[in-house]
Design an enzyme around this catalytic site. Structure first.
Site, PDB file in Angstrom:
ATOM      1  N   ASP A  30      43.304  22.977  28.685  1.00  0.00           N
ATOM      2  CA  ASP A  30      42.814  22.664  30.025  1.00  0.00           C
ATOM      3  C   ASP A  30      41.978  21.391  29.957  1.00  0.00           C
ATOM      4  OD1 ASP A  30      42.333  24.549  32.810  1.00  0.00           O
ATOM      5  OD2 ASP A  30      41.054  22.782  32.512  1.00  0.00           O
ATOM      6  N   HIS A 100      50.267  29.846  36.477  1.00  0.00           N
ATOM      7  CA  HIS A 100      49.696  29.585  35.151  1.00  0.00           C
ATOM      8  C   HIS A 100      48.671  30.661  34.834  1.00  0.00           C
ATOM      9  CE1 HIS A 100      47.485  27.332  38.235  1.00  0.00           C
ATOM     10  NE2 HIS A 100      46.386  27.592  37.536  1.00  0.00           N
TER      11      HIS A 100
HETATM   12  P1  AMP Z   1      43.679  26.952  38.898  1.00  0.00           P
HETATM   13  O1  AMP Z   1      42.380  26.489  39.495  1.00  0.00           O
HETATM   14  O2  AMP Z   1      43.721  28.393  38.500  1.00  0.00           O
HETATM   15  O3  AMP Z   1      44.872  26.542  39.734  1.00  0.00           O
HETATM   16  O4  AMP Z   1      43.791  26.192  37.505  1.00  0.00           O
HETATM   17  C1  AMP Z   1      44.228  24.870  37.382  1.00  0.00           C
HETATM   18  C2  AMP Z   1      43.689  24.387  36.061  1.00  0.00           C
HETATM   19  O5  AMP Z   1      44.431  23.249  35.670  1.00  0.00           O
HETATM   20  C3  AMP Z   1      42.211  23.978  36.096  1.00  0.00           C
HETATM   21  O6  AMP Z   1      41.481  24.747  35.148  1.00  0.00           O
HETATM   22  C4  AMP Z   1      42.245  22.496  35.749  1.00  0.00           C
HETATM   23  O7  AMP Z   1      41.155  22.095  34.943  1.00  0.00           O
HETATM   24  C5  AMP Z   1      43.558  22.360  35.015  1.00  0.00           C
HETATM   25  N1  AMP Z   1      44.178  21.043  35.075  1.00  0.00           N
HETATM   26  C6  AMP Z   1      44.362  20.270  36.174  1.00  0.00           C
HETATM   27  N2  AMP Z   1      45.009  19.135  35.842  1.00  0.00           N
HETATM   28  C7  AMP Z   1      45.235  19.206  34.505  1.00  0.00           C
HETATM   29  C8  AMP Z   1      45.849  18.327  33.560  1.00  0.00           C
HETATM   30  N3  AMP Z   1      46.374  17.149  33.927  1.00  0.00           N
HETATM   31  N4  AMP Z   1      45.885  18.700  32.269  1.00  0.00           N
HETATM   32  C9  AMP Z   1      45.354  19.880  31.883  1.00  0.00           C
HETATM   33  N5  AMP Z   1      44.777  20.767  32.720  1.00  0.00           N
HETATM   34  C10 AMP Z   1      44.700  20.423  34.012  1.00  0.00           C
END
Ligand code: AMP
Ligand code: ZN
Length: 114
Positions: A30, A100
């Protein structure tokens, strides 16, 4: 080209730090970790959210949990424990529209979540 961020990560069009990959599952760090270990597991196929899990695609969800178990064991935090989180929809706090599962570990996690 897909407009979905996690489809782009799976395709390698957006960079990520890969932790695990098999035929069905991709896992990466993440970008904004909420615990010392914070890994995101996604199905390679696009499934929008938990609302879209059906008999047609649920086998890949089982594959994700197999991968989580494997990674937790290999990374050495299986015994101490960890949390697996799926945020679904607006009230659930979902910000990326590709299902996810967050694997959080490396500290005592609080309950209940906010
Ligand atoms: P959610 O809020 O459950 O939809 O989780 C989305 C997650 O994706 C969050 O914890 C973000 O920090 C993570 N995230 C967003 N963009 C990226 C990225 N480019 N690479 C890795 N993680 C990401
Ligand atoms: Zn997607």
């Amino acid at each position: 080209m897909s407009e979905c961020l996690f489809c782009k990560i799976v395709a390698g069009e957006v960079p990520s730090t890969k932790v695990y990959e098999d035929e069905y599952v991709y896992a990466f760090l993440d970008i904004d970790p909420k615990a010392p270990e914070h890994i995101i597991f996604v199905p390679k196929q696009h499934i929008g959210s938990a609302n879209e899990i059906s008999p047609d695609n649920s086998a890949v969800i089982a594959k994700i949990f197999e991968a989580i178990s494997k990674v937790a064991s290999e990374k050495g935090f299986a015994d101490n424990g960890y949390r697996v989180v799926n945020n679904c929809g607006e009230d659930g706090g979902q910000t990326v529209g590709h299902i996810h599962f967050h694997l959080l570990a490396g500290r005592q996690l609080q309950w209940p979540p906010g």
